[in-house]
Motif scaffolding. Structure first.
Motif, PDB file in Angstrom:
ATOM      1  N   LYS A  22      12.348   4.344 -45.468  1.00  0.00           N
ATOM      2  CA  LYS A  22      12.650   3.995 -44.115  1.00  0.00           C
ATOM      3  C   LYS A  22      13.464   5.218 -43.771  1.00  0.00           C
ATOM      4  O   LYS A  22      13.405   5.751 -42.525  1.00  0.00           O
ATOM      5  N   PHE A  49      11.162   7.979 -42.854  1.00  0.00           N
ATOM      6  CA  PHE A  49      10.301   7.395 -41.815  1.00  0.00           C
ATOM      7  C   PHE A  49      10.953   7.895 -40.531  1.00  0.00           C
ATOM      8  O   PHE A  49      10.609   8.512 -39.413  1.00  0.00           O
ATOM      9  N   ALA A 108       2.189   6.221 -41.455  1.00  0.00           N
ATOM     10  CA  ALA A 108       2.859   5.918 -42.572  1.00  0.00           C
ATOM     11  C   ALA A 108       1.672   5.251 -43.585  1.00  0.00           C
ATOM     12  O   ALA A 108       0.806   4.682 -43.398  1.00  0.00           O
ATOM     13  N   TYR A 136       5.793  -1.384 -40.842  1.00  0.00           N
ATOM     14  CA  TYR A 136       5.611   0.082 -40.460  1.00  0.00           C
ATOM     15  C   TYR A 136       4.717   0.077 -39.359  1.00  0.00           C
ATOM     16  O   TYR A 136       4.353   1.192 -38.690  1.00  0.00           O
TER      17      TYR A 136
END
Length: 307
Positions: free
Chosen positions: A182, A185, A200, A224
């Motif tokens: 995470k 991301f 993703a 996601y």
């Protein structure tokens, strides 16, 4: 929730090789208006006096970097440059890592250097010795730059239309439900600009998603898909997608990710990685991060689990 990063300092190592300048241009394409670029050039003692034709003083380094920065719609005030002569007891990698760890938020190096260009051996040696040491020992996110698509090659100022945005980027993130994924991301979201794309990618064990307990437990797909949609709206992206891929046979997650990024013409793959506690065995990173760093033909950004 998606975390928006604050202003950052991008430390970029430049050694005179083409790939190091490509690394600098990649960093510039990821920078936002509040970010700063710190260009680092380290040479052996005495090199600036004429012993090394590729050695550059700080003024020359800064001038060249500013010229490139203007092509990426950045300001001259966002660029700093330092050229350092190292004592014999200190290596280039040690200097770069120390500087990036203390002054940088993102560390960018070419995956190979002048040695690979001179010997034309980058294909058989995917990581140069300096890049490998930087990868293992940096604490801040590190980008290993490759430019197989030619997007970050030199362009003459007259060939650039400043009225248009910089060329759009295609970013991908390897996700698995972990906190460090995470964070990777969120870092990708901080890099993108309007018109870019973010994806993703999740690799599972081959079971159908509806019967895969681990996949359902971590809610990777729902998480996601929502994060990609949120990033697309927040950053005005061209696209934000989630895709799951099954692992079959002898494929590794790293090989699947690397092949997917090549097929999709990804400019930068971001991954989170644990930092292993036993480097005496030659293992400093998680196997997926280490595999992608060495196998991928695209640029790779490794986010480590330091506080």
């Amino acid at each position: 929730a998606t975390t928006i990063m604050r202003s950052a300092t991008f430390c970029v190592a430049v050694d005179g090789s083409h790939v190091s300048y490509q690394a600098m241009r990649l960093a510039m394409s990821l920078m936002q208006r509040k970010d700063t670029l710190l260009v680092l050039h380290a040479v052996e003692e005495g090199s600036l006096a004429g012993k090394d034709a590729n050695a550059m003083d700080a003024d020359t380094l800064h001038k060249n970097a500013v010229i490139e920065a203007l092509k990426y719609r950045l300001l001259a005030e966002q660029v700093q440059a330092e050229s350092i002569e190292l004592k014999p007891d200190r290596s280039v990698a040690q200097f770069l890592v120390s500087t990036a760890n203390t002054r940088g938020k993102v560390f960018v190096v070419g995956a190979s250097g002048r040695g690979a260009e001179q010997s034309k051996s980058s294909a058989s040696h995917p990581l140069g010795s300096v890049a490998e040491q930087c990868l293992y020992h940096s604490k801040c996110p590190i980008i290993l730059a490759r430019d197989t698509l030619g997007k970050f090659a030199f362009k003459h100022p007259e060939d650039i239309d400043q009225s248009k945005p910089r060329p759009a980027l295609n970013l991908a993130v390897a996700v698995d439900g972990s906190n460090i994924a995470k964070r990777a991301f969120d870092r990708a979201v901080s890099f993108v600009s309007p018109g870019d794309s973010i994806a993703a990618y999740h690799v599972h064990d081959g079971m159908h998603l509806s019967t895969n307990p681990a996949f359902l437990l971590k809610n990777v797909k729902s998480l996601y898909e929502a994060e990609c949609a949120k990033a697309s709206a927040l950053r005005h992206l061209k696209g934000g997608t989630f895709e799951a891929m099954a692992r079959r046979g002898g494929d590794t997650i790293a090989s699947i990710m690397s092949a997917k990024c090549a097929d999709e013409h990804v400019d930068l793959l971001l991954l989170g990685s644990i930092v292993l506690a036993d480097p005496t065995k030659g293992m400093y990173l998680g196997s997926v991060a280490a595999g992608c760093a060495k196998q991928a033909t695209t640029s790779v950004c490794i986010i480590k689990n330091y506080a």
